[in-house]
Design a protein around this motif. Structure first.
Motif, mmCIF file in Angstrom:
data_model
loop_
_atom_site.group_PDB
_atom_site.id
_atom_site.type_symbol
_atom_site.label_atom_id
_atom_site.label_comp_id
_atom_site.label_asym_id
_atom_site.label_seq_id
_atom_site.Cartn_x
_atom_site.Cartn_y
_atom_site.Cartn_z
ATOM 1 N N LEU A 1 2.406 10.155 11.542
ATOM 2 C CA LEU A 1 3.228 10.909 12.482
ATOM 3 C C LEU A 1 4.637 10.328 12.490
ATOM 4 N N THR A 2 5.629 11.165 12.160
ATOM 5 C CA THR A 2 7.007 10.696 12.235
ATOM 6 C C THR A 2 7.461 10.745 13.687
ATOM 7 N N LYS A 3 8.545 10.076 13.969
ATOM 8 C CA LYS A 3 9.085 10.110 15.333
ATOM 9 C C LYS A 3 9.479 11.527 15.724
ATOM 10 N N GLY A 4 9.802 12.390 14.743
ATOM 11 C CA GLY A 4 10.157 13.774 15.009
ATOM 12 C C GLY A 4 8.955 14.695 15.156
ATOM 13 N N GLY A 5 7.733 14.165 15.011
ATOM 14 C CA GLY A 5 6.541 14.972 15.211
ATOM 15 C C GLY A 5 5.931 15.544 13.943
ATOM 16 N N GLU A 6 6.567 15.345 12.794
ATOM 17 C CA GLU A 6 5.993 15.818 11.526
ATOM 18 C C GLU A 6 4.790 14.945 11.169
ATOM 19 N N ARG A 7 3.812 15.570 10.487
ATOM 20 C CA ARG A 7 2.650 14.787 10.111
ATOM 21 C C ARG A 7 2.380 14.881 8.619
ATOM 22 N N GLY A 8 1.760 13.868 8.117
ATOM 23 C CA GLY A 8 1.301 13.825 6.742
ATOM 24 C C GLY A 8 -0.168 13.440 6.751
ATOM 25 N N ILE B 1 0.775 4.490 17.260
ATOM 26 C CA ILE B 1 2.235 4.519 17.415
ATOM 27 C C ILE B 1 2.825 5.462 16.370
ATOM 28 N N ALA B 2 3.577 6.453 16.821
ATOM 29 C CA ALA B 2 4.211 7.409 15.903
ATOM 30 C C ALA B 2 5.388 6.752 15.194
ATOM 31 N N GLY B 3 5.678 7.245 14.007
ATOM 32 C CA GLY B 3 6.841 6.785 13.272
ATOM 33 C C GLY B 3 6.603 5.524 12.465
ATOM 34 N N VAL B 4 5.346 5.085 12.355
ATOM 35 C CA VAL B 4 5.010 3.890 11.587
ATOM 36 C C VAL B 4 4.230 4.342 10.358
ATOM 37 N N SER B 5 4.545 3.772 9.206
ATOM 38 C CA SER B 5 3.824 4.144 7.985
ATOM 39 C C SER B 5 2.366 3.726 8.087
ATOM 40 N N LEU B 6 1.527 4.333 7.253
ATOM 41 C CA LEU B 6 0.113 3.957 7.254
ATOM 42 C C LEU B 6 -0.055 2.473 6.944
ATOM 43 N N ALA B 7 0.738 1.983 6.014
ATOM 44 C CA ALA B 7 0.645 0.568 5.636
ATOM 45 C C ALA B 7 1.001 -0.360 6.794
ATOM 46 N N ASP B 8 1.907 0.080 7.653
ATOM 47 C CA ASP B 8 2.346 -0.756 8.770
ATOM 48 C C ASP B 8 1.595 -0.495 10.067
ATOM 49 N N THR B 9 0.737 0.513 10.084
ATOM 50 C CA THR B 9 -0.032 0.826 11.286
ATOM 51 C C THR B 9 -1.128 -0.208 11.478
ATOM 52 N N ARG B 10 -1.221 -0.723 12.691
ATOM 53 C CA ARG B 10 -2.234 -1.740 12.990
ATOM 54 C C ARG B 10 -3.489 -1.135 13.601
ATOM 55 N N THR B 11 -3.347 -0.048 14.373
ATOM 56 C CA THR B 11 -4.509 0.540 15.033
ATOM 57 C C THR B 11 -4.468 2.063 14.948
ATOM 58 N N PHE B 12 -5.637 2.639 14.835
ATOM 59 C CA PHE B 12 -5.795 4.082 14.740
ATOM 60 C C PHE B 12 -6.735 4.564 15.835
ATOM 61 N N VAL B 13 -6.546 5.810 16.239
ATOM 62 C CA VAL B 13 -7.446 6.471 17.168
ATOM 63 C C VAL B 13 -8.241 7.504 16.372
ATOM 64 N N LYS B 14 -9.536 7.505 16.567
ATOM 65 C CA LYS B 14 -10.428 8.448 15.883
ATOM 66 C C LYS B 14 -10.403 9.773 16.641
ATOM 67 N N ALA B 15 -10.251 10.892 15.900
ATOM 68 C CA ALA B 15 -10.215 12.212 16.535
ATOM 69 C C ALA B 15 -10.926 13.220 15.641
ATOM 70 N N ALA B 16 -11.494 14.249 16.277
ATOM 71 C CA ALA B 16 -12.109 15.333 15.513
ATOM 72 C C ALA B 16 -11.008 16.130 14.838
ATOM 73 N N GLY B 17 -11.202 16.485 13.582
ATOM 74 C CA GLY B 17 -10.190 17.226 12.849
ATOM 75 C C GLY B 17 -10.793 18.288 11.952
ATOM 76 N N GLY B 18 -9.910 18.937 11.241
ATOM 77 C CA GLY B 18 -10.275 20.062 10.386
ATOM 78 C C GLY B 18 -9.845 21.340 11.069
ATOM 79 N N ALA B 19 -8.872 22.024 10.476
ATOM 80 C CA ALA B 19 -8.293 23.208 11.122
ATOM 81 C C ALA B 19 -9.332 24.257 11.520
#
Length: 144
Positions: A102-109, A25-43
């Motif tokens: 992921l913020t609701k506006g699409g920004e990522r950290g 779910i976008a727009g939820v802090s890491l502390a409040d996130t209950r579930t994550f999806v695993k994805a391949a990363g690294g630019a």
């Protein structure tokens, strides 16, 4: 996939390849996130996959842990048509992890977990210089 010495289209991408854990779910802090999806990363790895998907010729060069995540990432490269001959496995360091907000506006950290991770342990002696010499373009990530 083999690389021909006459291949003038080859793009070699060097750097990090890791696992991104993205909140369902976008727009939820890491502390409040209950579930994550695993994805391949690294630019750099993502660039190599994008080039291959666009019918280009690409190779990825980097290091992952000799663990389930590292093996999964190399399989993803191969499934996407990316040459993985330049990937090294590290028996002592694990594949890097990143938790993505992921913020609701699409920004990522990003919050990285490296202690250090395998990509940080890549040594100059592990470079596949043959691949680099065959490349038309050498792309590398900022972390590299």
């Amino acid at each position: 996939m083999t690389i021909s010495s006459t291949n003038s289209r080859l793009v070699v991408s060097f750097g990090e390849m890791l696992i991104d854990f993205v909140p369902e779910i976008a727009g939820v802090s890491l502390a409040d996130t209950r579930t994550f999806v695993k994805a391949a990363g690294g630019a750099p790895a993502n660039v190599a996959c994008a080039i291959a998907r666009l019918d280009g010729t690409s190779a990825f060069m980097g290091k992952v842990g000799n663990d389930e995540f590292g093996k999964m990432l190399v399989d993803i490269l191969k499934q996407n048509g990316v040459n993985s001959d330049g990937v090294c496995f590290d028996d002592d360091a694990r594949t890097g992890l990143a938790f993505v907000t992921l913020t609701k506006g699409g920004e990522r950290g990003l919050m990285f977990y490296r202690n250090p991770s395998a990509d940080m342990m890549f040594r100059e002696s592990e470079l596949n210089t043959r691949q680099i010499k065959q490349a038309k373009i050498f792309h590398y990530g900022s972390i590299s």
